[in-house]
Scaffold this active site. Structure first.
Site, PDB file in Angstrom:
ATOM      1  N   HIS A 152       0.831  -1.203   0.000  1.00 37.95           N
ATOM      2  CA  HIS A 152       0.000   0.000   0.000  1.00 37.95           C
ATOM      3  C   HIS A 152       0.865   1.253   0.000  1.00 37.95           C
ATOM      4  CE1 HIS A 152      -2.709   2.948   2.197  1.00 37.95           C
ATOM      5  NE2 HIS A 152      -3.454   2.584   1.179  1.00 37.95           N
ATOM      6  N   HIS A 182      -1.133  10.186  -3.284  1.00 34.41           N
ATOM      7  CA  HIS A 182      -2.440   9.775  -2.768  1.00 34.41           C
ATOM      8  C   HIS A 182      -3.530  10.841  -2.886  1.00 34.41           C
ATOM      9  CE1 HIS A 182      -5.538   9.114   0.348  1.00 34.41           C
ATOM     10  NE2 HIS A 182      -5.477   7.876  -0.111  1.00 34.41           N
TER      11      HIS A 182
HETATM   12  O1  G3P Z   1      -6.905   1.758  -2.807  1.00 40.20           O
HETATM   13  C1  G3P Z   1      -7.107   0.972  -1.717  1.00 40.20           C
HETATM   14  C2  G3P Z   1      -6.551   1.656  -0.551  1.00 40.20           C
HETATM   15  O2  G3P Z   1      -5.418   2.330  -0.956  1.00 40.20           O
HETATM   16  C3  G3P Z   1      -7.511   2.534   0.157  1.00 40.20           C
HETATM   17  O3  G3P Z   1      -7.614   3.737  -0.354  1.00 40.20           O
HETATM   18  O4  G3P Z   1      -7.422   6.039   0.431  1.00 40.20           O
HETATM   19  O5  G3P Z   1      -5.484   4.539   0.792  1.00 40.20           O
HETATM   20  O6  G3P Z   1      -6.113   5.206  -1.509  1.00 40.20           O
HETATM   21  P1  G3P Z   1      -6.590   4.929  -0.142  1.00 40.20           P
HETATM   22 CA    CA Z   2      -5.233   3.616  -2.976  1.00 41.15          CA
END
Ligand code: G3P
Ligand code: CA
Length: 338
Positions: free
Chosen positions: A42, A84
């Site tokens: 992530h 992000h």
């Molecule tokens: O894309 C899945 C995860 O990354 C959740 O969203 O807000 O961290 O981009 P975000």
């Molecule tokens: Ca994401």
């Protein structure tokens, strides 16, 4: 006396037929669902280095997750930037370098800067611009070393380069961020991203690329109007969205829910009871990759191991987005070797 052979024969045919159906249903299921549980880094190894920087991606790559994630926002000159937020002030020194470029809402938008300007910014660990304090206080220190923003193309080239030099095949997991905002700014982010993905060889479900988006209309458009054959994951974050599973299944291959929304209740002894959501998705042939698993944000779980166990085993997720890919990879490896 009548021979029992025909009866036996019919019985054997029936058994063989039933076994065949069972095997074929297993095969069908295997073809639809991800064959193994996966780890998605992530924003890179964001638990250890500033999120979405190339060093965080290289570190994540070395931890051997299945996919590296890229959140995408367009620059003024239509370059997809791996970041992000549509804003810059939560991870960069834009307020110091370009104080006059904030909008009337006091925010600095990626889309107001061209690529060359964005490359001048210093990137740091995520912080609160009002207090200047880090969001995760035990992570990489603020404003140390030198990190920059980069494009989707830069990141793909690094991952594909590493795939060549290491002989591995780690995938990409790009997310189209806020397509409605981009449209209002006169830009079609999905079209631009799909073109780049295609130029780098990502066009089908076999190409080790999963495309994700929170905007259901846009993901449906990506499949139907833009005719993408990629593996698509519909991100969701609200309970209400769970009632649209059948609509999602008409164009998507998987669902990416917020992990906590899968919890029905926690018993007094700490046992987590999950909703039927993951099973409902599986029934529709949809895989489920939940976000976000963090070793420094356990959400009431005693350990990160327990959190991973809850996600992978109790909730039966097919994959997790995690800031700590090394820990999730080693959890799965230990589990597989048992
Ligand atoms: O894309 C899945 C995860 O990354 C959740 O969203 O807000 O961290 O981009 P975000
Ligand atoms: Ca994401």
């Amino acid at each position: 006396m009548k021979s029992s052979k025909p009866v036996l024969f019919i019985f054997l045919i029936a058994v063989i037929g039933l076994y065949g159906c069972y095997q074929s249903s297993k095969t069908t299921q295997k073809m639809i669902l991800t064959p193994k549980k996966i780890v998605i880094a992530h924003r890179g190894a964001s638990g250890y280095l500033p999120e979405h920087t190339l060093p965080a991606k290289a570190m994540a790559y070395a931890m051997q997750p299945d996919y590296l994630e890229q959140d995408l926002v367009l620059s003024k000159d239509n370059i997809p930037i791996v970041i992000h937020d549509i804003h810059l002030e939560t991870v960069t020194d834009v307020a110091r370098q370009f104080p006059e470029r904030k909008r009337t809402d006091g925010r600095y938008y990626v889309i107001d800067f061209n690529y060359e300007e964005l490359k001048q910014l210093n990137v740091t660990e995520r912080f609160n611009p009002k207090t200047g304090k880090a969001v995760f206080k035990n992570r990489f220190p603020l404003w140390k070393s030198h990190f920059t923003l980069h494009s989707l193309q830069d990141e793909i080239e690094m991952i594909q380069g590493l795939n060549k030099s290491t002989g591995k095949n780690i995938g990409i997991y790009p997310e189209i961020k806020e397509p409605g905002f981009h449209r209002k700014e006169g830009k079609d982010i999905s079209k631009i991203v799909l073109k780049i993905l295609s130029e780098y060889g990502y066009t089908t479900k076999e190409d080790n690329c999963i495309l994700q988006c929170f905007d259901a209309q846009e993901l449906k458009r990506i499949r139907q109007e833009l005719q993408s054959q990629l593996f698509l994951v519909q991100l969701i974050e609200y309970k209400e969205e769970e009632t649209h599973l059948k609509e999602f299944a008409a164009y998507a291959d998987g669902i990416g829910p917020y992990f906590k929304q899968l919890i029905k209740k926690v018993d007094s002894d700490g046992t987590i009871v999950f909703t039927s959501f993951v099973n409902d998705c599986h029934q529709l042939g949809l895989v489920v990759h939940a976000y976000t698993f963090r070793a420094d944000q356990l959400g009431g779980m005693p350990t990160f191991e327990a959190l991973l166990d809850a996600g992978f085993n109790k909730a039966n997720l097919d994959g997790v987005f995690t800031d700590f890919p090394d820990k999730a990879v080693s959890f799965l490896r230990r589990q597989e070797s048992k």
